[in-house]
Design a protein around this motif. Sequence first.
Motif, PDB file in Angstrom:
ATOM      1  N   SER A  13      55.551  -7.045  52.494  1.00 52.67           N
ATOM      2  CA  SER A  13      56.267  -5.932  53.114  1.00 52.67           C
ATOM      3  C   SER A  13      55.304  -4.883  53.655  1.00 52.67           C
ATOM      4  O   SER A  13      55.485  -4.357  54.759  1.00 52.67           O
ATOM      5  CB  SER A  13      57.229  -5.303  52.096  1.00 52.67           C
ATOM      6  N   ARG A  14      54.261  -4.585  52.875  1.00 52.83           N
ATOM      7  CA  ARG A  14      53.276  -3.593  53.326  1.00 52.83           C
ATOM      8  C   ARG A  14      52.515  -4.105  54.548  1.00 52.83           C
ATOM      9  O   ARG A  14      52.253  -3.343  55.484  1.00 52.83           O
ATOM     10  CB  ARG A  14      52.290  -3.288  52.187  1.00 52.83           C
ATOM     11  N   ARG A  16      53.614  -6.216  56.809  1.00 50.79           N
ATOM     12  CA  ARG A  16      54.538  -6.148  57.951  1.00 50.79           C
ATOM     13  C   ARG A  16      54.626  -4.727  58.491  1.00 50.79           C
ATOM     14  O   ARG A  16      54.659  -4.503  59.707  1.00 50.79           O
ATOM     15  CB  ARG A  16      55.924  -6.650  57.543  1.00 50.79           C
ATOM     16  N   GLN A  17      54.682  -3.758  57.593  1.00 53.82           N
ATOM     17  CA  GLN A  17      54.791  -2.364  58.017  1.00 53.82           C
ATOM     18  C   GLN A  17      53.558  -1.928  58.809  1.00 53.82           C
ATOM     19  O   GLN A  17      53.676  -1.322  59.886  1.00 53.82           O
ATOM     20  CB  GLN A  17      54.950  -1.456  56.798  1.00 53.82           C
ATOM     21  N   VAL A  18      52.381  -2.265  58.290  1.00 58.17           N
ATOM     22  CA  VAL A  18      51.142  -1.847  58.953  1.00 58.17           C
ATOM     23  C   VAL A  18      50.971  -2.565  60.286  1.00 58.17           C
ATOM     24  O   VAL A  18      50.636  -1.948  61.305  1.00 58.17           O
ATOM     25  CB  VAL A  18      49.926  -2.098  58.034  1.00 58.17           C
ATOM     26  N   GLY A  20      53.296  -3.841  62.134  1.00 60.93           N
ATOM     27  CA  GLY A  20      54.318  -3.357  63.055  1.00 60.93           C
ATOM     28  C   GLY A  20      53.901  -2.059  63.715  1.00 60.93           C
ATOM     29  O   GLY A  20      54.089  -1.866  64.933  1.00 60.93           O
ATOM     30  N   ALA A  21      53.333  -1.162  62.935  1.00 62.11           N
ATOM     31  CA  ALA A  21      52.863   0.110  63.486  1.00 62.11           C
ATOM     32  C   ALA A  21      51.707  -0.113  64.460  1.00 62.11           C
ATOM     33  O   ALA A  21      51.637   0.513  65.523  1.00 62.11           O
ATOM     34  CB  ALA A  21      52.435   1.041  62.352  1.00 62.11           C
ATOM     35  N   LYS A  47      48.050   7.745  59.378  1.00 61.25           N
ATOM     36  CA  LYS A  47      47.909   7.922  57.934  1.00 61.25           C
ATOM     37  C   LYS A  47      46.958   9.101  57.671  1.00 61.25           C
ATOM     38  O   LYS A  47      45.743   8.967  57.779  1.00 61.25           O
ATOM     39  CB  LYS A  47      47.375   6.645  57.279  1.00 61.25           C
ATOM     40  N   SER A  52      46.734   6.882  51.686  1.00 60.55           N
ATOM     41  CA  SER A  52      47.554   6.106  52.623  1.00 60.55           C
ATOM     42  C   SER A  52      46.680   5.460  53.701  1.00 60.55           C
ATOM     43  O   SER A  52      46.938   4.335  54.139  1.00 60.55           O
ATOM     44  CB  SER A  52      48.627   6.992  53.255  1.00 60.55           C
TER      45      SER A  52
END
Length: 277
Positions: A13-14, A16-18, A20-21, A47, A52
């Motif tokens: 999940s992490r 995918r988030q990074v 995606g950004a 970040k 972060s």
Amino acid sequence: RDTLQDTSSHYRSRVRQVLGAFASVFGDCLIDDVTPDEFEKWLTGWKTTPPSYNSALRHIKPFFAWAISKKYAVQSPAEGIKQRKHQRAPISILTPAQAHSLLDACRDYSGDGTMPENLRVNAADMKIAVAVLLFAGVRPEEVTALTWEHVKLAHGYIRIEPEVSKTNSVRLVRIEANLKAWLETVPPEKRSGKLAPKNWQRKWQAVRRGAGISHLNDVCRHSYASYWLAAHRDTHGLLENMGHTTSKTTIKYYLTACNPEEVPAYWQIFPEDRGAS
């Protein structure tokens, strides 16, 4: 996806988030066209705190390494970019009185006008899950996936499976005497299904708000680790219970987090019908 299939859902999940950004800004570019300066400027703008920033850097670097291995890129835009140094703040833990209050806060808020409307829920069924957070150090995202089948009361441990664990590995957490008492408040015939109730997120927010600890993150896990280490003085045992491989810095913080005179009181938090404080 193939590379990450054996990692935990939390890690995926992490990533995918990074990614995606990153793609939202550089998606039309070749990786080799993204310079280290451009990459660092983007990451710094997205970040803003060292923790972060470092986390995002850790999660995206393997993607660039994968792209190079597939010959989709010659070099990584993150090459030479180092993690930021920061002074780790002291961890926050609960006093025994606050831990009591957190368990007491597992109550019905349906008609509580002091609560935001979305948190007016009946959270009286939260006590078992909260006791597991406090006295076994299980992460909130892990406790929502645990079932009574994972609780081996007769053998004295809770089994955290790889698909449940943040670290994608099995760990066995010893059931302390007071946690055993909390688990035994549930009659044997009702020990089935998940430990955490439905509508967990709203109920957990309501309980934390009711106990006045909404501002504290990971406080149950930190409390468990600090009081357990103070009681047992067994760093290897704590690492096994927490699912860590090695963490000298973490151990240092846990060693000094709680007052020694409060340690017995924390592990004497039993259900009221056991007559303990």
